[in-house]
Design an enzyme around this catalytic site. Structure first.
Site, mmCIF file in Angstrom:
data_model
loop_
_atom_site.group_PDB
_atom_site.id
_atom_site.type_symbol
_atom_site.label_atom_id
_atom_site.label_comp_id
_atom_site.label_asym_id
_atom_site.label_seq_id
_atom_site.Cartn_x
_atom_site.Cartn_y
_atom_site.Cartn_z
ATOM 1 C CE1 TYR A 1 -3.222 2.884 0.461
ATOM 2 C CE2 TYR A 1 -2.768 2.888 2.806
ATOM 3 C CZ TYR A 1 -3.400 3.438 1.716
ATOM 4 O OH TYR A 1 -4.197 4.555 1.869
ATOM 5 C CG ASP B 1 -3.934 1.932 -3.332
ATOM 6 O OD1 ASP B 1 -3.486 2.630 -4.263
ATOM 7 O OD2 ASP B 1 -4.712 2.374 -2.468
ATOM 8 C CG ASN C 1 -2.203 5.871 -3.358
ATOM 9 O OD1 ASN C 1 -3.278 6.299 -3.768
ATOM 10 N ND2 ASN C 1 -2.017 5.454 -2.109
ATOM 11 C CG ASP D 1 -12.372 3.888 -1.787
ATOM 12 O OD1 ASP D 1 -12.045 2.769 -1.337
ATOM 13 O OD2 ASP D 1 -11.771 4.933 -1.473
#
Length: 238
Positions: free
Chosen positions: A91, A130, A132, A227
């Site tokens: 993450y 993720d 980002n 989400d």
């Protein structure tokens, strides 16, 4: 867990499940996942960050963090070692509103990429996470208005390009180089998912030498409960 995770988990029946942003501390949740080994990395700060892997295949060993005292306090990575590959879940830090954490993020990227390259010298790597960052304009709905926003800064995008240039591949783009309007994250605001105004920021990145072992890379946009939606990698025997 309140949004059909167990049902989705059972339907997908994957060999490996990688979860990011668990926001948990040890002991907060007892998961009954018969047949799966469970690995968690918790942030020191409560209710923040965190990662997990659930797998049918017991690894040679599990490693937590990225071998960095500066960046290993937020539970952002787990590595499982197998005879022929490493599986990493991560993450990646968000640069935040006003890019207040961009310097931290770029420091993380440097340390993380060094860690991945070290692993890759020993055996191939599969990274799920993720990350980002929306790499190219095709990877988000509104690239012009989001330029210089967290996840779509020149610095973050160039860093990802550099990683791919070091012997790694974005598996989704390997199979679908020109596919538009498919994303893995949508803001809860402005009915973004209903309008498909999203970003592709969740990835399977793999060592290029695994290309012949990878059969498909998917984004499961019909799975709700977050989400984000899951991304999936289908491989032959590794």
């Amino acid at each position: 867990m309140k949004h059909d995770f167990a049902e989705t988990f059972n339907q997908l029946d994957a060999d490996f499940f990688c979860v990011q942003e668990t926001k948990m501390q040890e002991g907060q949740l007892e998961l009954e996942l018969p047949g799966y080994h469970q690995y968690f990395n918790y942030a020191e700060r409560k209710g923040y960050s965190g990662t997990a892997i659930f797998t049918k295949h017991e690894p040679i060993k599990a490693m937590y963090g990225i071998e960095s005292d500066e960046f290993d306090h937020e539970g952002r990575a787990i590595t499982l070692e197998y005879p022929n590959f490493y599986l990493v879940t991560s993450y990646v830090p968000n640069s935040g509103a006003g890019l207040k954490r961009l310097d931290f993020r770029m420091g993380w990227n440097k340390a993380f990429h060094e860690y991945l390259n070290k692993l890759d010298k020993a055996k191939p790597v599969i990274l799920c996470g993720d990350l980002n960052v929306a790499h190219k304009e095709i990877d988000l709905k509104n690239p012009q208005s989001n330029h210089h926003n967290a996840g779509f800064t020149d610095e973050e995008r160039e860093s990802f390009t550099k990683l791919l240039g070091e012997g790694f591949m974005d598996t989704f783009r390997h199979f679908y180089p020109d596919q538009k309007d498919i994303y893995s994250w949508w803001s809860y605001r402005f009915h973004s998912r209903d309008r498909n105004a999203g970003w592709r920021i969740d990835y399977f990145v793999a060592s290029e030498r695994l290309a012949n072992n990878i059969q498909d890379s998917k984004i499961l946009t019909d799975v709700f409960g977050s989400d984000h939606c899951p991304v999936e990698l289908d491989t032959g025997e590794l």
